[in-house]
Write a protein that holds these residues in place. Structure first.
Motif, PDB file in Angstrom:
ATOM      1  N   MET A  36       0.759  -1.380   0.075  1.00  0.00           N
ATOM      2  CA  MET A  36       0.037   0.013   0.219  1.00  0.00           C
ATOM      3  C   MET A  36       0.853   1.342   0.011  1.00  0.00           C
ATOM      4  O   MET A  36       0.482   2.262  -0.474  1.00  0.00           O
ATOM      5  N   LEU A  37       1.933   1.045   0.567  1.00  0.00           N
ATOM      6  CA  LEU A  37       2.835   2.207   0.649  1.00  0.00           C
ATOM      7  C   LEU A  37       3.408   2.696  -0.731  1.00  0.00           C
ATOM      8  O   LEU A  37       3.708   4.019  -0.924  1.00  0.00           O
ATOM      9  N   CYS A  38       3.408   1.782  -1.837  1.00  0.00           N
ATOM     10  CA  CYS A  38       3.743   2.153  -3.003  1.00  0.00           C
ATOM     11  C   CYS A  38       2.629   3.018  -3.981  1.00  0.00           C
ATOM     12  O   CYS A  38       3.254   3.706  -4.910  1.00  0.00           O
ATOM     13  N   VAL A  39       1.431   2.988  -3.334  1.00  0.00           N
ATOM     14  CA  VAL A  39       0.509   3.525  -3.846  1.00  0.00           C
ATOM     15  C   VAL A  39       0.603   4.907  -4.360  1.00  0.00           C
ATOM     16  O   VAL A  39       0.317   5.404  -5.549  1.00  0.00           O
ATOM     17  N   PRO A  40       0.776   5.863  -3.231  1.00  0.00           N
ATOM     18  CA  PRO A  40       0.921   7.158  -3.674  1.00  0.00           C
ATOM     19  C   PRO A  40       2.320   7.532  -4.821  1.00  0.00           C
ATOM     20  O   PRO A  40       1.910   8.331  -5.493  1.00  0.00           O
ATOM     21  N   GLN A  41       3.036   6.923  -4.572  1.00  0.00           N
ATOM     22  CA  GLN A  41       4.136   6.981  -5.735  1.00  0.00           C
ATOM     23  C   GLN A  41       3.675   6.410  -7.061  1.00  0.00           C
ATOM     24  O   GLN A  41       3.932   6.874  -8.225  1.00  0.00           O
ATOM     25  N   TYR A  57       0.733   6.698  -8.197  1.00  0.00           N
ATOM     26  CA  TYR A  57      -0.185   7.672  -8.429  1.00  0.00           C
ATOM     27  C   TYR A  57       0.715   8.772  -9.269  1.00  0.00           C
ATOM     28  O   TYR A  57       0.431   9.596 -10.176  1.00  0.00           O
ATOM     29  N   ALA A  58       1.795   9.064  -8.513  1.00  0.00           N
ATOM     30  CA  ALA A  58       2.684  10.187  -8.811  1.00  0.00           C
ATOM     31  C   ALA A  58       3.378   9.705 -10.331  1.00  0.00           C
ATOM     32  O   ALA A  58       3.131  10.504 -11.233  1.00  0.00           O
ATOM     33  N   GLY A  70      -7.804  10.231  -2.224  1.00  0.00           N
ATOM     34  CA  GLY A  70      -8.106  11.103  -1.343  1.00  0.00           C
ATOM     35  C   GLY A  70      -6.901  12.444  -1.156  1.00  0.00           C
ATOM     36  O   GLY A  70      -7.351  13.605  -1.062  1.00  0.00           O
ATOM     37  N   LYS A  71      -5.770  11.866  -1.173  1.00  0.00           N
ATOM     38  CA  LYS A  71      -4.751  13.158  -0.980  1.00  0.00           C
ATOM     39  C   LYS A  71      -4.219  13.657  -1.955  1.00  0.00           C
ATOM     40  O   LYS A  71      -3.487  14.470  -1.985  1.00  0.00           O
ATOM     41  N   LEU A  72      -4.806  13.383  -3.147  1.00  0.00           N
ATOM     42  CA  LEU A  72      -4.293  14.005  -4.592  1.00  0.00           C
ATOM     43  C   LEU A  72      -5.125  15.384  -4.683  1.00  0.00           C
ATOM     44  O   LEU A  72      -5.989  15.656  -4.207  1.00  0.00           O
ATOM     45  N   LYS A  73      -4.517  16.328  -5.537  1.00  0.00           N
ATOM     46  CA  LYS A  73      -5.058  17.295  -6.027  1.00  0.00           C
ATOM     47  C   LYS A  73      -6.269  17.099  -6.900  1.00  0.00           C
ATOM     48  O   LYS A  73      -6.167  15.810  -7.441  1.00  0.00           O
TER      49      LYS A  73
END
Length: 1982
Positions: free
Chosen positions: A1009-1014, A1016-1017, A1051-1054
């Motif tokens: 799950m920790l890789c998901v924000p990256q 998305y980037a 949720g944390k994305l612009k």
């Protein structure tokens, strides 16, 4: 009240913005009522108020503000769009409402914030409230804290993120304001309710008095956790549940809800990380090495203070950890040891998972140090090792712990066991699988028997804890050898254990142990994992997940069993002879016993017969096996000399073993005798039968080990050979599960070295069988054998290559029933990583090389000089290759190698990677321990800029993962940290790797799950490849994490990013792969895992080895499959009466009735299946390799509509059975055709499993011609049932194959498709496809080259020269090959008419047309059914109409068309005989344009089409010819209508030519620029003609106009043109043309085109800077036309375009542009539209979706309102017009202003042309204007410049007028007088003109001398500036002549000079034909 009346009439939204507060108050009241009234949350009405809500809450009037707040609350609650306003409104509430004195205002403000949270905007609200805490006004701070507290108490800690709140809380306690401190205290109490003690660490540093007060408050709080009482819109189900509980009193469901509402918060998460590495003393590393202990102590104290920080920032702690490790391990001062241990504990606690990397280095040292007796040292070490355990896993530490379990020092043993006990407490059943527990239990059992009591107690505690955690049932199998006392002690310990967090263990049921303990020492039990002895046929299918990886076939996890006993094993003690005799006497006849040892063999034989009868009838339960076999062994026993007696004796042993409960004790009595007889010719068979029966009774692994060791203890080679033969066979029958390879590998080695060849052969055969199960690792045992022997072994392995192991048919009888249900956890030790090959790796003898990794070597590897570093690496490589297999302990090597992965010298990096690959092979599965230290740095190397380094890194990574599995890699934050690096190479390589690996895993650690924000980037990365890889990886992440989790993470994305990512998630959801199935456990060995393994194995062979004979008939199978596919497709075709030839039925076994129907027809079943697949109720049939669940799903679907026996055959592991099944299906096709069609989807799915359809239909590359031929036939038929355009992409994929035959065949097929179906089949576009096809012209394989050339020629045959444009740039060599081939094909081409009737055409296509490049290849053999099929298909084509070519005129159609009757005028009959007289033709002067020119021009159809296609030709002359022909048509009004319907096509060809000139010809220095000018002139001339005819001009569509304008403006700005002679002239003509295009085109299309063009030009900054300015000038001109055209334009469409423009360029963005002109242009356009249409314009927004979100509507409202106010709300057209008139009479002051403005422009360099034009227009409008005052002060030069400029404009305008007046461009000076006025042109004129032309070419027959115009008028020199079009006219006339010459010359080519009369007849014949047709058409019309 008079002033009120004004605003009372306004609409609500305008009242809300009014400057009078009463008006606003009234507006808010009405808005509130309106908001409560609107039913639909998505109503358009809400949009009007989007921009106003902030004003509602920030109203400056307090009374109005209160009402505004109420209205805003209603809006937020009801409007769907309210979320968009969150940020601005909440920020308004914080700054303008929370500071109000009225409580009601604050209350409403808080409600608004909470309502926004309810509509899912919690994060934004929270962010704004926390910003409010920094406000200087304490009232605002208090209100913000209070609102946060309310939100937390209502929504709970899941919705309100506590981390940021806790972070700012301590600061509020320091506030000067008491109110703030009190509110902070209340908030702290509220937070404590939710997270309890997790809050304490964060508040440790506040004032002690405050802390004490808090503690007092906290104590009062109830213990039950709070519940969420208010719910988000998305939580309505929870809300319903909550309300229901409230209704029921909520008591009973408290328990279950606790888990739901509150999840324990980890205080660590709330803390800020501290960076300590930089704060360490500078001299730390010197001091820690100091001689004086005081200095070392100082250093440690400094570090200890730093490590007390509860959360540490990640960093490189390697050096620090090594220093601490050294102190712990080697320092003599115990005080320092305990300090260092505390530092390690602090580091582990502060870093958590990030410390895992260092755990493996430290743990062995700590364990060794437990030899210390001092309690404080022991305690410090315990704390350290416990803290370290939490950072890693038990599996990672297992090897280190097991290593010290045998230590001589009791303290170490005791502490290791106690550590295990403490560690087990943190485990669960899942994290403590059998595979880990087993070795620990074995070691602990040894310690239970230790002499030291403290060691024993510690072992009991550890075993007890394990029992508590995983349950007795799981542990008991490992405790079989313990007596009852010890077992009870363990249970007692288990009862005392308390697990953390009050967990209940899995203990419970008392699964007792076997009653009988083995009294005497039975032979050591070497059982495999208990699984292998299950009576059901459960475990025998391979326990690897999914199809096994080749070379690592699955073997059960039992290889690891360290001679563990099976819990359910039948144990019995050895009985004495007397007892045995007694027992035997009870069950055998007395006579039998007496005769057993008789001297007479016949009596012995009789006794044996009785014995056998007795055994056969004996009851199983009462059979005393041991007694019976001891009777058989009684003298003479196994020395029996009579073979008959011996045979019977051996048979009885087998019977007893099969029928009784036969123990290993009984087996050991008889085995010796059996082995002794194995080699006997007469008794060997029976002996083997006995051994097999014992194998079934006592498990094969045990039996095999005993038998082999006994055989090799003898000297008899016959016995040895036969034993090995028996074993080889037994392995096939029993499977490989649990075999202890190590046990007999040495005996096999002995056998290989035997002198007797039979023994050697048997040994090699046995190895071959073992290879089936073990794969390549087996060879490692024999690497050091002699080469000759190795060659034999390899040959045997080669034979086995690709065969799959047969499913087991025998099983060990006795595991008790409960074993069946045992969960298969050990079958999947690590998520499918390294497959099953691993246990074999464990058996290899390994060397410990740690002593060779000396400190010298380590310093060498780290040396400054790269050569010395290289030497060090060379030494390491040598050490590893010498040792072959090594243990996981490699000393300091990992860290040294890690340093080299970042070496500046890339050669060393590559060398290091090679060493790491070596290590992977050498260490094997033990590599897991080094993943964090060495594996992750390999990933970092993937970001290297050099491709070869990246490739090496990826190879290394794959080699590692093969050994370690993926679990270790995915644990912890390492991967996400790597992805954070913004390195495009690293990101794309890593995402590609994850996308490949994740689908193969069944489970993954949560850390993924920790890789998901990256991830998305990466989806929005600048680099396209990274974005592509991220999109590919998305579904694979989703398959493990689930859609919901992934959505939540957005949720944390612009907002903008979020929308994009959500759209991608939706797409990914549709293609998300399913997880691989658990290892199959189906009975009968037909498990799907077995099946898919068999399939993939056999397929591998076909793919990898060209000698197909190895597959035993693989081609045959394919051939049969193909013929079935063909026949099934046949079913789908319309009936054609093709008789199917029945293949003879194969002799199937008649063991069941197979005569019934094989398919069951279920109505609508197929449709239902398709529907389910669309709705994703079942798996989408889309995969690269089929996973088990696909196979299972197919079986389930088939079971309803296939006969059972047929399904069994289809899924049999033997392909011969498949062939039979297919045979039957073909046979029944006719009789059961309907049912076949209803099941066809399933049949085809089954083919895909057999690797045969589509992707595999590309087996057209098969080396066997038979198969290729059938595939071709199928492809032909496919196109009948499946659109050819969809078949096309599959064939395109096939052209990418590595197999050249396949490439060639696919290209051939593509050619056939294009030839048969035209260019429309090319998907996605012809250009894209052809570029890909053309690449193959340069292929190294001749057949591929030829096929590619033929395909392109086929395209040429369809679309002519356009092919060159489609194929893009080719190398010179390829291009010359292509041109040569096209020439050759052209020579073959007969002058066939372009279109025949359909039957003719289809026949041509398939039979004798030499023009068809691809006649499908005829069959080489007798036509079988398929070929008949194919012929039928060909004939049937005649019934399909042949595909018409695009844009082709169909004269036949026109002739036949009776429907449209129209009056035709009588045509004037002219005497044309003179024209047809034979003419003398001069020598040819031009080359032909194209081989098709003659037939196309002689043919009556498709001419326009063809000519237009030539306009875009790459050859300038061809293009000029074509333009001349079109111009001829356009000039004649009566003929110009022919172009109608072709305008877009013509314009497209034109701007393509413009592009071609711009990009290619202009850049080509070899090209004569005069030709280019000539071409430009033709193009402009044609366009001017076209755009002078309004009817035609209006046909141009928006997209085409856009491209045309783009081309023309680009040309105007092309500086290269200006520099050429006549270039200026061209640019002036283009200017003229642009004005013409703007005036004459469809105005709506034109405005739309310009808006889109402007938008594009503003986005891309690449074009010339003036470009957008010119586009805007055009727009201004269009705006000027608006008053005349306003009634004809489509306002809705224009406003939609403006809306789209404003979406891309909102007001703010427009204003940011360098120039304000775009903004002004847009405003002027809208203003003009509003002025012309008034308020009605608002009714024209129908085409805009979400009008309320559009900036446009708001803008228009403002403009309308404004203009309304100006004109007193009375804006009718009339007043507007008078307004315009009054403008004409301007005041003098205004005149001078205007003129001075104009002269300013003329004086400026940029705007001089514009100024002159304006001045000219001004003079036209006010002819009496006096320019003298403005000119008198200027220089003479300026004055003449202005005059000259005005003259030029005048001449230009006149030229334009002249052209406008007539539809025909004047040919040359002589004609212009005739055509300049609007006279009607008589046919005589044309006749005259023709005569002149003929005479000019010397073709006139009459000798009358004719007036000839001077040549100068034809080839006029550069024309004067005055007439810009004269030049065009002259150029066109030259063209005309050259074309006429060319046509005459062409006739000269086509007919031989001797036949003059035929020549003259030709045009006549053509004319006659036309006349006849005309007559026909006329008569039809009447």
């Amino acid at each position: 009240m008079g002033d009120d009346s004004e605003w009372m009439k306004l609409p609500i939204d305008q009242k809300c913005e009014h400057k009078v507060w009463k008006a606003r108050l009234n507006g808010y009241e009405e808005a509130l009522k309106l908001f409560q009234r609107i039913e639909d949350e998505k109503s358009q009405e809400w949009g009007k108020y989007l921009g106003l809500i902030k004003k509602f809450v920030t109203d400056s009037n307090a009374v109005a503000q209160l009402k505004g707040l109420e209205a805003a609350l209603a809006f937020i609650e009801n409007a769907h769009v309210a979320g968009k306003t969150t940020g601005e409104v909440v920020s308004g509430v914080v700054t303008k409402v929370f500071n109000q004195p009225k409580a009601r205002a604050k209350e409403l403000g808080t409600d608004i914030c909470l309502m926004y949270m309810e509509i899912e905007k919690a994060e934004v609200v929270q962010e704004e409230l926390l910003k409010g805490l920094d406000n200087k006004n304490p009232k605002i701070v208090v209100a913000c804290i209070e609102t946060v507290r309310k939100a937390l108490s209502e929504f709970g800690s899941k919705i309100v993120t506590l981390k940021p709140v806790v972070k700012v809380l301590p600061k509020q306690f320091e506030s000067r304001e008491k109110a703030v401190r009190d509110e902070a205290k209340l908030l702290a109490v509220e937070i404590y309710k939710w997270i309890r003690d997790a809050l304490r660490p964060s508040l440790q540093n506040i004032n002690s008095v405050q802390l004490k007060e808090l503690e007092e408050e906290w104590v009062k709080l109830p213990l039950s956790p709070p519940k969420q009482t208010r719910f988000l819109r998305s939580q309505q189900d929870l809300k319903a549940k909550f309300e229901q509980q409230q209704a029921q009193g909520g008591a009973q469901s408290d328990e279950e809800d606790v888990a739901e509402t509150v999840t324990a918060v980890d205080p660590y998460e709330l803390l800020e990380a501290v960076e300590i590495l930089s704060k360490m003393p500078k001299d730390f590393y010197e001091k820690i090495e100091a001689k004086k202990w005081q200095e070392r102590k100082e250093a440690l104290e400094a570090v200890e203070a730093l490590t007390k920080n509860p959360k540490l920032e990640n960093g490189d702690y390697g050096d620090l950890v090594r220093a601490m490790k050294k102190v712990v391990g080697k320092d003599a001062n115990v005080m320092l040891v305990s300090m260092a241990a505390k530092c390690l504990a602090g580091l582990a606690t502060g870093l958590r998972k990030k410390f895992g990397t260092y755990a493996g280095q430290v743990v062995p040292t700590i364990l060794e140090k437990f030899k210390e007796k001092k309690p404080q040292v022991v305690q410090a070490l315990q704390e350290a090792i416990d803290a370290i355990f939490l950072t890693t896993t038990l599996q990672n530490l297992s090897e280190d712990i097991l290593a010290v379990m045998d230590n001589k020092n009791p303290s170490i043993k005791q502490q290791a066991s106690l550590f295990l006990a403490r560690s087990f407490r943190h485990c669960t059943q899942a994290t403590l699988p059998k595979s880990i527990l087993k070795p620990f239990c074995a070691a602990l059992i040894k310690q239970v028997n230790d002499s030291a009591p403290e060691v024993r107690d510690a072992a009991f505690e550890a075993l007890g804890t394990a029992m508590k955690v995983v349950g007795e049932k799981a542990v008991n199998p490992f405790l079989a050898d313990l007596d009852k006392l010890k077992l009870d002690k363990i249970k007692e310990c288990a009862d005392k254990v308390e697990l953390p967090g009050g967990r209940k263990g899995a203990g419970g049921g008392s699964g007792g142990v076997g009653d009988k303990k083995s009294a005497a020492k039975a032979p050591p039990p070497a059982e495999a994992l208990p699984k292998s002895s299950a009576p059901t046929k459960k475990t025998q299918t391979a326990p690897s997940a999914g199809p096994a990886k080749k070379g690592k076939p699955p073997s059960a996890g039992g290889g690891k069993s360290k001679k563990m006993s099976d819990s359910k094993e039948i144990t019995e003690s050895e009985l004495s002879v007397e007892v045995c005799e007694e027992l035997a006497a009870g069950v055998l006849p007395a006579s039998c016993l007496q005769q057993l040892d008789s001297a007479n063999w016949k009596e012995r034989l009789a006794s044996m017969e009785e014995f056998q009868r007795a055994v056969e009838t004996m009851d199983k339960a009462g059979m005393p096996c041991q007694a019976l076999v001891r009777m058989l062994a009684k003298k003479p026993g196994w020395k029996e000399t009579n073979f008959q007696v011996m045979q019977m004796k051996l048979h009885i042993v087998a019977l007893i073993a099969q029928r009784g409960t036969f123990s290993k004790t009984s087996a050991s009595v008889v085995l010796d005798g059996l082995v002794d007889k194995v080699g006997d010719i007469k008794c060997g068979g029976n002996a083997k039968e006995g051994l097999t029966a014992i194998g079934e009774a006592c498990s094969l692994p045990w039996t095999a080990e005993q038998v082999v060791s006994m055989a090799f203890a003898q000297k008899n080679p016959k016995n040895q050979a036969e034993t090995l033969n028996w074993l080889a066979n037994a392995m096939k029958e029993f499977g490989f599960a649990g075999i202890n390879v190590k046990g007999f590998i040495n005996n096999v080695k002995t056998a290989l070295g035997a002198t007797n060849p039979a023994v050697r052969t048997a040994a090699i055969t046995l190895l071959g069988v073992m290879y089936l199960y073990m794969g390549a690792p087996l060879r490692m045992f024999f690497e050091d054998e002699k080469p000759a022997l190795l060659a034999q072994i390899d040959a045997e392995f080669e034979k086995m290559q690709g065969q799959s192991p047969p499913p087991p048919i025998r099983f060990t009888k006795k595991a008790a029933a409960e074993e069946e249900g045992d969960d298969g956890e050990e079958q999947e030790e690590d998520g499918g990583g390294g497959g099953g090959g691993q246990d074999i790796m464990d058996l290899l003898p390994r060397t410990d090389i740690s002593d060779k990794i000396t400190s010298d070597l380590v310093s060498k590897i780290g040396d400054k000089n790269w050569k010395i570093r290289k030497e060090g690496l060379d030494e390491v490589a040598a050490i590893i290759s010498d040792a072959k297999f090594i243990t996981a302990n490699i000393g300091e090597l990992p860290l040294s190698l890690k340093g080299r992965l970042g070496d500046s010298n890339k050669i060393l990096v590559q060398q290091t990677l090679t060493i790491l690959q070596q290590l992977a092979t050498a260490i094997g599965p033990g590599l897991k321990h080094h993943v964090k230290t060495l594996g992750i740095p390999v990933i970092t190397v993937l970001g290297d800029s050099k491709p070869n380094v990246r490739t090496a890194a990826m190879t290394t990574l794959q080699a590692w993962v093969e050994q370690t599995g993926m679990k270790e890699w995915l644990e912890g934050e390492d991967l996400s940290e790597e992805l954070k690096r913004e390195n495009p190479f690293l990101r794309q390589e890593m995402l590609g790797w994850l996308a490949e690996k994740l689908p193969t895993l069944r489970t993954v650690p949560g850390d993924l799950m920790l890789c998901v924000p990256q991830l998305y980037a990466c989806l929005e990365d600048r680099n396209g490849d990274v974005r592509k890889k991220a999109q590919d990886a998305l579904p694979t992440f989703m398959m493990h994490l689930g859609y919901d989790k992934m959505t939540k993470a957005t949720g944390k994305l612009k907002p903008a990013s979020k929308d994009q990512v959500m759209a991608m998630l939706e797409k990914a959801r549709a293609v998300m792969p399913a997880k691989p199935a658990a290892p199959a456990k189906s009975g009968g060995g037909k498990g799907s895992a077995e099946l898919s393994r068999a399939a993939s194995a056999s397929e591998d062979v076909v793919d990898s080895k060209p000698e197909v004979k190895k597959v035993r008939g693989g081609v045959a199978a394919k051939k049969v499959c193909l013929s079935l596919i063909a026949d099934s497709l046949w079913c789908l075709l319309p009936p054609q009466g093709a008789a199917a030839k029945k293949p003879p039925a194969k002799g199937l076994k008649d063991d069941e009735d197979k005569s019934g129907p094989i398919f069951i027809l279920i109505p609508n079943a197929k449709e239902q299946r398709i529907k389910e697949e669309k709705q994703l109720k079942i798996l989408k049939w889309n995969f690269i390799t089929p996973r088990d669940e696909y196979v299972e799903q197919l079986k389930t679907q088939m079971s309803t509509c296939f006969a059972k026996w047929l399904q069994d055959e289809l899924f049999h592991f033997d392909f011969q059975r498949h062939v039979k099944a297919i045979g039957v299906m073909i046979e029944r096709l006719e009789s059961e055709s309907e049912a076949t069609i209803s099941c066809l989807d399933l049949i085809l799915k089954w083919f895909t499993l057999r690797q045969l359809f589509f992707s595999s239909l590309l087996q057209v590359g098969e080396s066997k011609d038979v198969v290729r031929k059938d595939v071709r036939a199928i492809l032909t038929m496919l196109c009948k049932v499946y659109p050819a355009s969809k078949v096309f992409p599959f064939l395109m994929d096939g052209t990418k194959s590595k197999n050249s035959k396949q490439r060639a065949e696919c290209l051939e097929e593509l050619g056939c498709l294009i030839e048969g179906y035209g260019m429309n089949v090319c998907q996605p576009t012809p250009a894209k496809s052809l570029k890909e096809i053309a690449v193959h012209i340069g292929d190294r394989d001749t057949s591929v080259r030829n096929a590619a050339l033929n395909t392109v020629v086929a395209v040429y045959n369809v679309c002519g020269d356009q092919v060159y444009k489609l194929i893009g740039n080719l190398s010179e060599k390829d291009m010359s090959m292509l041109e040569e081939r096209i020439k050759r094909s052209a020579k073959k081409t007969p002058a066939a008419p372009a279109k025949q009737s359909a039957p003719e055409r289809s026949q041509r296509e398939h039979t004798t047309n030499p023009n068809a490049t691809f006649l499908r290849k005829p069959a080489q053999e007798d036509p079988n059914k398929l070929n008949q099929a194919r012929q039928n298909t060909q004939h049937s084509e005649s019934s399909h109409p042949s595909i018409p070519k695009e844009f082709q005129l169909d004269l036949d159609m026109i002739e036949m068309d009776q429907s449209r009757v129209c009056e035709l005028p009588d045509l004037v009959q002219h005497k044309l005989d003179e024209l047809l007289e034979p003419i003398m033709i001069p020598e040819p002067k031009m080359h032909s344009v194209s081989p098709h020119f003659d037939d196309l021009h002689n043919s009556t159809a498709s001419t326009i089409n063809f000519v237009i296609s030539q306009v875009a030709s790459g050859d300038i002359n061809t293009s000029i010819q074509a333009l001349a022909q079109i111009d001829e048509v356009l000039r004649q009004e009566d003929k110009a209508e022919v172009m109608s319907g072709h305008i877009d096509q013509f314009l497209i060809a034109t701007f393509m030519q413009l592009r071609l000139i711009y990009s290619t010809h202009m850049a080509d220095d070899r090209m004569d620029k005069k030709d280019i000018i000539k071409l430009y002139s033709c193009i402009i001339g044609n366009m001017l003609s076209l755009f002078s005819m309004e009817s035609l001009a209006r046909e141009a569509s928006m997209g085409v106009l856009k491209d045309l304008m783009h081309g023309l403006i680009t040309l105007m700005l092309d500086v290269r043109v200006e520099d050429i002679e006549d270039g200026q002239q061209v640019i002036r003509s283009v200017n003229l043309l642009v004005i013409r295009v703007l005036e004459k085109s469809d105005q709506t299309n034109m405005i739309s085109a310009l808006l889109v063009l402007l938008q594009d030009s503003l986005i891309t900054t690449a074009g010339p800077p003036m470009f957008s300015e010119l586009v805007m000038k055009c727009l201004w001109r269009m705006i000027r036309f608006l008053p005349e055209t306003i009634n004809t334009i489509n306002l809705d469409r224009i406003l939609l375009d403006v809306h789209n423009f404003m979406k891309v360029f909102p007001k703010e963005k427009l204003k940011q542009l360098k120039s304000d002109v775009p903004h002004r242009t847009l405003k002027t356009l809208l203003h003009t539209l509003c002025k012309l249409t008034g308020a009605k314009i608002l009714d024209h927004l129908s085409m805009i979706e979400n009008r309320n979100e559009s900036e446009l509507e708001a803008h228009l409202r403002r403009v309308v309102k404004h203009s309304g106010n100006l004109s007193g709300l009375k804006s009718d057209r009339g007043s507007e017009k008078t307004g315009l008139r009054t403008e004409d009479r301007m005041s003098k002051a205004k005149v001078s202003d205007i003129l001075s403005e104009i002269f300013k422009k003329i004086g400026s360099k940029e705007n001089t042309k514009e100024g002159l034009t304006e001045l000219y227009e001004y003079k036209q409008k006010y002819s009496d204007a006096d320019l003298e005052p403005f000119l008198k002060n200027t220089s003479q030069f300026f004055q003449s410049y202005v005059e000259r400029g005005l003259r030029m404009i005048e001449s230009e305008r006149e030229g334009k007028a002249r052209i406008q007046t007539s539809a025909v461009i004047p040919q040359h000076g002589m004609d212009s007088s005739m055509t300049s006025n609007n006279e009607e042109l008589k046919p005589a004129v044309y006749y005259e003109r023709l005569k002149i032309l003929r005479q000019r070419q010397g073709l006139e027959n009459t000798s009358r001398p004719q007036q000839r115009p001077p040549i100068s008028s034809l080839l006029s020199s550069k024309p004067s500036v005055a007439s810009s079009t004269d030049m065009l006219h002259s150029k066109l006339s030259q063209l005309k002549e050259s074309r006429e010459m060319y046509q005459q010359e062409h006739n000269a080519h086509s007919h031989s000079p001797t036949h003059a009369h035929t020549r003259s007849a030709s045009p006549a014949a053509n004319l006659d034909d036309l006349k006849k047709r005309l007559e026909r058409i006329k008569s039809n019309r009447q």
